[in-house]
Design a protein around this motif. Structure first.
Motif, PDB file in Angstrom:
ATOM      1  N   LYS A  89       0.831  -1.215   0.000  1.00  0.00           N
ATOM      2  CA  LYS A  89       0.000   0.000   0.000  1.00  0.00           C
ATOM      3  C   LYS A  89       0.859   1.257   0.000  1.00  0.00           C
ATOM      4  N   ILE A  93       0.830   4.339  -2.577  1.00  0.00           N
ATOM      5  CA  ILE A  93       0.711   5.734  -2.135  1.00  0.00           C
ATOM      6  C   ILE A  93       1.869   6.564  -2.666  1.00  0.00           C
ATOM      7  N   HIS A  94       3.072   6.015  -2.601  1.00  0.00           N
ATOM      8  CA  HIS A  94       4.247   6.734  -3.104  1.00  0.00           C
ATOM      9  C   HIS A  94       4.084   7.040  -4.594  1.00  0.00           C
ATOM     10  N   ASN A  96       1.252   7.321  -6.267  1.00  0.00           N
ATOM     11  CA  ASN A  96       0.200   8.326  -6.429  1.00  0.00           C
ATOM     12  C   ASN A  96       0.666   9.725  -6.033  1.00  0.00           C
ATOM     13  N   VAL A  97       1.444   9.820  -4.952  1.00  0.00           N
ATOM     14  CA  VAL A  97       1.967  11.129  -4.531  1.00  0.00           C
ATOM     15  C   VAL A  97       2.924  11.677  -5.587  1.00  0.00           C
TER      16      VAL A  97
END
Length: 129
Positions: A89, A93-94, A96-97
């Motif tokens: 996850k 997230i990384h 997407n950021v």
């Protein structure tokens, strides 16, 4: 030549005395061996029973710890699986950021293309309708 003394007869030489004693000691050894065999079997049974009881009591004493160790092992495996899921996850997230940062950078770059002074157009929207 040696002669043997019979019961009730006195030995004539020292050799006969030694032979008699030797014969008696052999008989005594045979008797003590025969007596020892049942004792040895009893001791063997006793020690076998004692060892069996000791093994059983050790098993009973360690059964709870064994169950606890199985639970700890299962919990550790579950924790490891959860950590792998969290890591996956975090990677998402990384990613997407990073995309968001790129999008914001693109928006900032595009905002530089908008002129600072716009002519003031008054649009009368109801007129278009």
């Amino acid at each position: 030549m040696s002669s043997m003394a019979f019961d009730g007869e006195a030995p004539e030489t020292d050799d006969e005395i030694e032979e008699e004693n030797y014969g008696k000691s052999e008989q005594q050894e045979k008797i003590t061996i025969k007596e020892q065999i049942p004792v040895d079997k009893k001791l063997e049974k006793h020690w076998t029973l004692a060892a069996t009881e000791l093994i059983n009591s050790c098993y009973k004493r360690s059964a709870n710890q064994e169950k606890t160790m199985q639970k700890v092992t299962e919990s550790a495996a579950d924790c490891f699986t959860s950590m792998q899921n969290v890591a996956a996850k975090l990677n998402v997230i990384h990613t997407n950021v990073t995309r968001l940062e790129d999008s914001v950078a693109d928006l900032l770059e595009a905002s530089q293309l908008i002129p600072k002074n716009l002519s003031n157009f008054e649009l009368n929207i109801p007129e278009f309708i």
